[in-house]
Design an enzyme around this catalytic site. Structure first.
Site, PDB file in Angstrom:
ATOM      1  N   GLN A  61     -11.847  10.182   5.076  1.00 54.25           N
ATOM      2  CA  GLN A  61     -10.625  10.999   5.147  1.00 54.25           C
ATOM      3  C   GLN A  61     -10.775  12.185   6.097  1.00 54.25           C
ATOM      4  O   GLN A  61      -9.784  12.784   6.516  1.00 54.25           O
ATOM      5  CB  GLN A  61     -10.200  11.439   3.744  1.00 54.25           C
ATOM      6  N   ARG A  82      -0.790  10.121  -0.032  1.00 49.52           N
ATOM      7  CA  ARG A  82      -1.573   8.925  -0.274  1.00 49.52           C
ATOM      8  C   ARG A  82      -1.075   7.751   0.566  1.00 49.52           C
ATOM      9  O   ARG A  82      -1.871   6.956   1.073  1.00 49.52           O
ATOM     10  CB  ARG A  82      -1.562   8.575  -1.770  1.00 49.52           C
ATOM     11  N   HIS A 270     -11.368  16.072 -10.802  1.00 49.81           N
ATOM     12  CA  HIS A 270      -9.995  16.572 -10.994  1.00 49.81           C
ATOM     13  C   HIS A 270      -9.557  16.469 -12.459  1.00 49.81           C
ATOM     14  O   HIS A 270      -8.576  15.793 -12.773  1.00 49.81           O
ATOM     15  CB  HIS A 270      -8.957  15.808 -10.159  1.00 49.81           C
ATOM     16  N   ASP A 321     -14.126  16.445  -1.320  1.00 46.77           N
ATOM     17  CA  ASP A 321     -13.102  15.423  -1.528  1.00 46.77           C
ATOM     18  C   ASP A 321     -12.519  14.853  -0.235  1.00 46.77           C
ATOM     19  O   ASP A 321     -13.160  14.063   0.429  1.00 46.77           O
ATOM     20  CB  ASP A 321     -12.021  16.010  -2.459  1.00 46.77           C
TER      21      ASP A 321
HETATM   22  C1  NGQ Z   1      -8.671   8.943  -3.288  1.00 41.08           C
HETATM   23  N1  NGQ Z   1      -7.917  11.205  -3.530  1.00 41.08           N
HETATM   24  O1  NGQ Z   1      -9.157   8.039  -3.929  1.00 41.08           O
HETATM   25  O2  NGQ Z   1      -8.959   9.142  -2.102  1.00 41.08           O
HETATM   26  C2  NGQ Z   1      -7.700   9.866  -3.981  1.00 41.08           C
HETATM   27  C3  NGQ Z   1      -6.303   9.448  -3.671  1.00 41.08           C
HETATM   28  C4  NGQ Z   1      -5.629   8.030  -5.626  1.00 41.08           C
HETATM   29  C5  NGQ Z   1      -7.696  12.218  -4.349  1.00 41.08           C
HETATM   30  N2  NGQ Z   1      -7.406  11.932  -5.576  1.00 41.08           N
HETATM   31  C6  NGQ Z   1      -5.957   8.104  -4.149  1.00 41.08           C
HETATM   32  N3  NGQ Z   1      -7.793  13.452  -3.965  1.00 41.08           N
HETATM   33  O3  NGQ Z   1      -6.022   8.904  -6.382  1.00 41.08           O
HETATM   34  O4  NGQ Z   1      -4.990   7.081  -5.990  1.00 41.08           O
HETATM   35 ZN    ZN Z   2     -11.386  11.700  -4.800  1.00 44.22          ZN
END
Ligand code: NGQ
Ligand code: ZN
Length: 454
Positions: A61, A82, A270, A321
């Site tokens: 990311q 997302r 989180h 993250d």
């Molecule tokens: C992730 N990121 O897996 O990259 C997640 C987004 C999700 C964060 N939660 C995707 N910050 O949670 O479905």
């Molecule tokens: Zn994450």
């Protein structure tokens, strides 16, 4: 033999001067002596601290940092972000992933982190099929770690469903997906890749979230790969809390604590949205709360109930993250400032007559070490030599001693104060620069150019 001599160092018993540290060839700390003098051949630094671990990263990311700040139509939210992130993953090749991971790990080291837990879910080819080696992408992350020298805790992600209630994967999630047999094959391959790294690097698992698994799958996977580390995204968004509650009859943190043997092997990423009783129960479980203040702010997640959690004796650490910004001092500062803004008060989690900087810093040392399964976090014989040195000549630190150094770094300075970083004794950063920056950055730049043109 490597010997570090620090004018000032933060030891388990507090600050000491004239500290001579002998490193063992295996990356551990041999001896620590305070009140001494430097000898010829010692590596001299001004200020030496244990270096924390970054407990949550999705390396890829980084390459979209700053690219999701254009508002489209309608409400801009975590979920619209997302969608953009999913579109971005479609283009990434193994070479891209390796180039980005190396850059990210290098930047983490330069910021003062000695180690990272990589929550890795971009497993498969763009059409969702296995790569010839099912663990190709994990191997690329491991290759990056071999080059940067970061202490890697690799966490292949189990991602089986597109949303709460066991929904099928969306097409855009095809590169992440695994049922348990496929995940087991992937883990076997990832284990080979991690075995080729130095002994401090390790493998754990990460069921992505309650949304992306089911209770049965979660139980099966955490039984098959018990012992940890086990990381999971838990309660980042209110929509997630409501969806899980509608499906499982309990809020995510409460459900997890009531249905699985949550202990110090676990890290809950989180745990943003909790009731008072969830907060207290999580604190008592021994699991680490993984907080990612910069990303959580960027994505509009909400604020973690720090005061209640630390009041109940909870353990926390920080992660970068989404890697929209990799900055250790800033991560801790924002963690504290979020609490100040919401409580309309100062020093919200710091005990009386203590330093905010020291309180935050020592907390994330302990939490990060536990979350990564890494025996580091203090400068003591037998621990891994995860160390960071700060610039004693910097204006921001001029004349500072003891806790005032940490207060100045975290609240009035930034990561440019970092001069040296060792990860398990590997001296990767000198004069604020990673030793392989000249190789790593150009590769990242060309990957980025190609991706932005795509
Ligand atoms: C992730 N990121 O897996 O990259 C997640 C987004 C999700 C964060 N939660 C995707 N910050 O949670 O479905
Ligand atoms: Zn994450």
């Amino acid at each position: 033999m490597t010997v570090i001599f620090a004018d000032q160092a933060l030891l388990p018993a507090g600050w000491a001067t004239g500290v001579r540290i002998i490193l063992r060839p295996d990356g551990g700390i041999g001896t620590v002596e305070a009140g001494g003098r430097a000898e010829p051949g010692d590596l001299r630094v001004a200020i030496l601290l244990p270096a924390p671990a970054n407990l949550h990263s999705h390396a890829f990311q980084r390459a979209m940092a700053g690219l999701t700040e254009h508002r489209g139509r309608g409400r801009d939210s975590f979920w619209t972000w997302r969608d953009l992130m999913y579109r971005f993953t479609a283009h990434l090749t193994p070479d891209d992933v390796q180039a980005i991971a190396a850059q990210v790990q290098m930047e983490m080291l330069e910021a003062g982190y000695a180690a990272v837990a990589e929550f890795h879910y971009l497993h498969h080819a763009p059409d969702g099929a296995d790569y010839a080696d099912i663990g190709e992408m994990s191997a690329r992350v491991a290759e990056a770690a071999a080059e940067t020298g970061i202490g890697l805790t690799h966490l292949p992600v189990l991602y089986a469903h597109g949303g709460a209630g066991g929904k099928p994967l969306e097409p855009a999630q095809g590169r992440f997906g695994c049922d348990l047999p496929r995940f087991e094959r992937l883990m076997a391959s990832a284990a080979r890749a991690i075995a080729a790294l130095p002994a401090d690097c390790r493998l754990g698992i990460a069921p992505h979230s309650l949304r992306a698994t089911t209770p049965d799958l979660l139980r099966a996977a955490t039984t098959a790969f018990a012992g940890g580390p086990i990381h999971i995204h838990i309660a980042e968004q209110m929509r997630e809390v409501r969806d899980v509650e509608a499906w499982l009859g309990a809020r995510p943190v409460a459900w997890l604590l009531d249905n699985l043997p949550i202990d110090a092997a676990w890290c809950l990423i989180h745990a943003t949205h909790m009731t008072g009783s969830e907060t207290e129960a999580l604190a008592g479980s021994g699991a680490v709360a993984g907080l990612c203040p910069i990303t959580e702010a960027n994505l509009g997640d909400g604020l973690f109930p720090m005061a209640d959690f630390t009041g109940a004796g909870g353990t926390y650490g920080v992660g970068s993250d989404s890697n929209v910004r990799i900055a250790l001092a800033e991560e801790l500062r924002l963690l504290e400032y979020g609490q100040r803004l919401s409580h309309q008060s100062r020093a919200v989690i710091c005990p009386e007559d203590a330093s905010n900087g020291r309180t935050l810093y020592e907390a994330v040392l302990a939490g990060g070490g536990r979350a990564l399964g890494r025996d580091a976090g203090c400068i003591a014989p037998g621990r891994l030599a995860d160390l960071v040195a700060l610039d004693g000549d910097a204006l921001a630190l001029d004349g500072r001693k003891g806790d005032r150094i940490l207060d100045a770094w975290l609240f009035a300075g930034d990561d440019r104060l970092v001069t040296d970083v060792w990860s398990a004794g590997r001296h990767q950063v000198r004069n604020g620069r990673h030793e392989a920056r000249d190789r790593i950055e150009p590769r990242y730049r060309s990957a980025l150019r190609r991706l932005l043109a795509a």
